[in-house]
Design a protein around this motif. Structure first.
Motif, PDB file in Angstrom:
ATOM      1  N   GLY A 184       0.805  -1.220   0.000  1.00  9.94           N
ATOM      2  CA  GLY A 184       0.000   0.000   0.000  1.00  9.94           C
ATOM      3  C   GLY A 184       0.833   1.262   0.000  1.00  9.94           C
ATOM      4  O   GLY A 184       0.517   2.221  -0.713  1.00  9.94           O
ATOM      5  N   SER A 185       1.923   1.286   0.774  1.00 13.15           N
ATOM      6  CA  SER A 185       2.670   2.530   0.950  1.00 13.15           C
ATOM      7  C   SER A 185       3.390   2.985  -0.315  1.00 13.15           C
ATOM      8  O   SER A 185       3.512   4.183  -0.569  1.00 13.15           O
ATOM      9  CB  SER A 185       3.671   2.395   2.098  1.00 13.15           C
ATOM     10  OG  SER A 185       4.717   1.499   1.782  1.00 13.15           O
TER      11      SER A 185
ATOM     12  N   VAL B  18       2.427   2.570  -3.432  1.00 13.18           N
ATOM     13  CA  VAL B  18       1.412   3.185  -4.303  1.00 13.18           C
ATOM     14  C   VAL B  18       1.002   4.538  -3.736  1.00 13.18           C
ATOM     15  O   VAL B  18       0.878   5.532  -4.459  1.00 13.18           O
ATOM     16  CB  VAL B  18       0.183   2.268  -4.449  1.00 13.18           C
ATOM     17  CG1 VAL B  18      -0.899   2.949  -5.291  1.00 13.18           C
ATOM     18  CG2 VAL B  18       0.577   0.936  -5.069  1.00 13.18           C
ATOM     19  N   GLY B  19       0.790   4.582  -2.405  1.00 12.42           N
ATOM     20  CA  GLY B  19       0.407   5.837  -1.767  1.00 12.42           C
ATOM     21  C   GLY B  19       1.462   6.915  -1.925  1.00 12.42           C
ATOM     22  O   GLY B  19       1.136   8.085  -2.126  1.00 12.42           O
TER      23      GLY B  19
ATOM     24  N   ILE C 253      -2.765  -3.038   3.785  1.00 17.99           N
ATOM     25  CA  ILE C 253      -2.618  -2.331   2.509  1.00 17.99           C
ATOM     26  C   ILE C 253      -3.228  -0.934   2.592  1.00 17.99           C
ATOM     27  O   ILE C 253      -2.630   0.058   2.149  1.00 17.99           O
ATOM     28  CB  ILE C 253      -3.257  -3.136   1.366  1.00 17.99           C
ATOM     29  CG1 ILE C 253      -2.460  -4.415   1.121  1.00 17.99           C
ATOM     30  CG2 ILE C 253      -3.336  -2.295   0.091  1.00 17.99           C
ATOM     31  CD1 ILE C 253      -3.108  -5.358   0.119  1.00 17.99           C
TER      32      ILE C 253
ATOM     33  N   PHE D 117      -1.183   2.532   2.360  1.00 19.33           N
ATOM     34  CA  PHE D 117      -1.525   3.506   1.316  1.00 19.33           C
ATOM     35  C   PHE D 117      -1.688   4.904   1.913  1.00 19.33           C
ATOM     36  O   PHE D 117      -1.129   5.880   1.410  1.00 19.33           O
ATOM     37  CB  PHE D 117      -2.811   3.079   0.610  1.00 19.33           C
ATOM     38  CG  PHE D 117      -3.246   4.002  -0.495  1.00 19.33           C
ATOM     39  CD1 PHE D 117      -2.607   3.985  -1.724  1.00 19.33           C
ATOM     40  CD2 PHE D 117      -4.286   4.891  -0.293  1.00 19.33           C
ATOM     41  CE1 PHE D 117      -3.005   4.845  -2.755  1.00 19.33           C
ATOM     42  CE2 PHE D 117      -4.693   5.750  -1.309  1.00 19.33           C
ATOM     43  CZ  PHE D 117      -4.050   5.727  -2.538  1.00 19.33           C
TER      44      PHE D 117
ATOM     45  N   THR E 275       9.578   3.427   0.619  1.00 19.78           N
ATOM     46  CA  THR E 275       8.435   4.313   0.402  1.00 19.78           C
ATOM     47  C   THR E 275       8.900   5.710   0.036  1.00 19.78           C
ATOM     48  O   THR E 275       8.379   6.341  -0.895  1.00 19.78           O
ATOM     49  CB  THR E 275       7.546   4.376   1.665  1.00 19.78           C
ATOM     50  OG1 THR E 275       7.075   3.056   1.974  1.00 19.78           O
ATOM     51  CG2 THR E 275       6.355   5.300   1.452  1.00 19.78           C
TER      52      THR E 275
END
Length: 268
Positions: free
Chosen positions: A93-94, A96-97, A152, A156, A199
């Motif tokens: 998730g991170s 993409v975030g 996730i 994100f 990230t």
């Protein structure tokens, strides 16, 4: 566009000193201090919002990259690697975030970005007071697919915040690791660094496509001095960890963030 910070000796001293003080504050609570550094870059050194975020991101990368091996003595890297399912879950998730958040930041006008940063500073102040002293239950909050989805989604959201502010995100990652995954607080600190590093690299890569990224080239000396100051301050603060009682330290630091949020909100 705002005038770049001059690279004179006084400015270098101010950059080192400011970085050291912010690093010290962060080190006292076991974080990198980027949430305090961002208002300094905007309010004292007068960088535009997006430029300040990019500079903050660059210095956060340096601090996090050095913090993980620094912690290896108390939390072996093998222990961190053994928790790879948690790392993969949050990183899904991170990453993409982080890309999404950096893209969003480059499209916002400065006035809006200042207000977004101010709101996020308030949010972090709240987390600092109510989420920093979380205790682990020793077991995940959910099981199976529910935990996967929750990880996730949390990753994100944290990736977006980290990119928008140029921070490592430890102030949000550590409570998530403790409360959601039941991680030990000491292990959670190292796990948060392991999640933060890739990230931030993703967010940094996205920012490199924007013309504001040139702020790094124009202010290389400033960046080096503040980064070194941040590392020195973070290391020193880490050695003093526990000297100031949390019930005194955390509200005081939260107050600093709230005052910073108010000033950033009205920044022009």
């Amino acid at each position: 566009m705002e005038t770049p910070v001059p690279t004179s000796s006084p400015s270098r001293f101010a950059a080192f000193g400011g970085g050291a003080i912010i690093g010290l504050l962060g080190g006292l609570i076991g974080l990198g201090g980027a949430e305090f550094r961002l208002p300094l870059l905007i309010g004292v050194f007068r960088f535009a919002a997006l430029e300040a975020v990019i500079l903050n991101k660059a210095m956060s990368l340096v601090v996090v990259a050095t913090a993980l091996p620094f912690r290896a003595g108390s939390v072996p890297l093998a222990d961190v690697a053994s928790q790879w399912p948690i790392l993969v879950n949050l990183l899904t998730g991170s990453l993409v975030g982080a890309w999404f958040g950096a893209g969003w930041a480059t499209r916002l006008n400065s006035a809006t970005l200042y207000k977004v940063i101010a709101v996020l500073l308030i949010m972090i102040a709240v987390v600092l007071v109510f989420g920093h002293n979380t205790t682990s239950s020793g077991r995940p909050l959910f099981g199976g697919a529910a935990l996967l989805v929750a990880g996730i989604v949390a990753g994100f959201a944290i990736g977006i915040v980290a990119s928008l502010m140029g921070v490592a995100g430890g102030e949000l990652l550590i409570p998530t690791l403790v409360l959601l995954f039941g991680a030990d607080i000491k292990l959670a600190g190292s796990l948060s660094l392991a999640v933060s590093l890739p990230t931030m690299i993703v967010g940094f890569a996205r920012y490199s496509r924007d013309q504001s990224f040139q702020v790094l080239g124009r202010n290389q000396s400033f960046l080096r001095f503040m980064a070194v100051g941040s590392i020195v301050g973070t290391f020193t603060g880490g050695q003093l960890l526990g000297i100031v009682p949390d019930n005194v330290l955390l509200p005081g630091l939260a107050a600093i963030l709230l005052v910073s949020a108010w000033k950033v909100w009205g920044h022009r």
